[in-house]
Design an enzyme around this catalytic site. Sequence first.
Site, PDB file in Angstrom:
ATOM      1  N   CYS A  88       0.832  -1.189   0.175  1.00  0.00           N
ATOM      2  CA  CYS A  88      -0.051  -0.043   0.190  1.00  0.00           C
ATOM      3  C   CYS A  88       0.864   1.317  -0.136  1.00  0.00           C
ATOM      4  CB  CYS A  88      -1.056  -0.154   1.059  1.00  0.00           C
ATOM      5  SG  CYS A  88      -2.485   1.015   1.071  1.00  0.00           S
ATOM      6  N   HIS A 205      -3.357  -5.410   1.024  1.00  0.00           N
ATOM      7  CA  HIS A 205      -2.752  -5.787   2.295  1.00  0.00           C
ATOM      8  C   HIS A 205      -2.536  -7.469   2.849  1.00  0.00           C
ATOM      9  CE1 HIS A 205      -2.453  -1.676   3.935  1.00  0.00           C
ATOM     10  NE2 HIS A 205      -3.297  -1.526   3.196  1.00  0.00           N
ATOM     11  N   GLU A 207      -0.890  -8.732   5.104  1.00  0.00           N
ATOM     12  CA  GLU A 207      -0.450  -8.836   6.618  1.00  0.00           C
ATOM     13  C   GLU A 207      -2.116  -8.763   7.245  1.00  0.00           C
ATOM     14  OE1 GLU A 207      -1.107  -4.391   6.141  1.00  0.00           O
ATOM     15  OE2 GLU A 207      -0.276  -6.060   4.865  1.00  0.00           O
TER      16      GLU A 207
END
Length: 233
Positions: A88, A205, A207
């Site tokens: 990002c 994302h 994560e």
Amino acid sequence: MSANFGVIVFPGSNCDHDAYHALAHVMNANAQFLWHKDTDLSSIDFLLVPGGFSYGDYLRSGAIARFSPIMQSVIEFANKGRPVLGVCNGFQILLEAGLLPGAMLHNEQLRFVCKQTYLRCETSDTMFTRTIDKGEVLEIPVAHGEGNYVTDEEQLKQLQDNDQVVFRYCNRSGETTEEANFNGSVDNIAGICNQQRNVLGMMPHPERAVESMLGSDDGKRIFESALHELASV
């Protein structure tokens, strides 16, 4: 010996703890935070540049973070062939630093978008996707206002010819439709790598997709691939 992961923290980063949690607590990897004024990366094997709003996204996303003291070390780290993942805002910073080609514009509808999306893996020829089949669809969330990836026709052709497009936005069936391309990125691009294939930038994302209780654990596939590759070195 286990690989050491470094998560860079800029003023305004807000996904650094998510990234650390994914690496340290879910993947059981050795992870540490790196402040933006740090310059010694000698103990690091893998760098993660997380998302957020570095320096408040003043000027444009990533434009100020690119001049943080740590970034010269990041550039040297990448130029030595060491792995760097930008997520990002991290992707935006890598673009501003010249480690990846192209630029980001505001989303086509000029709105911040936060939702689950589908990504099609376009190549297994990176350490980040070695254990993911080409054409496999992953469900990973996005959260950005400036994720509209752009580049000129010549550079786009180079990305395509060199197999540098790593992820494209798609629907659940893996079709790269106009509707799936919610931010207007050229060629449905969601992630690219450099020609040396050791630097990956992606807007979604991973994560935030490492635990099924949060909706998807498909993001683990990217970290598993990296850990597998580092273990084989």
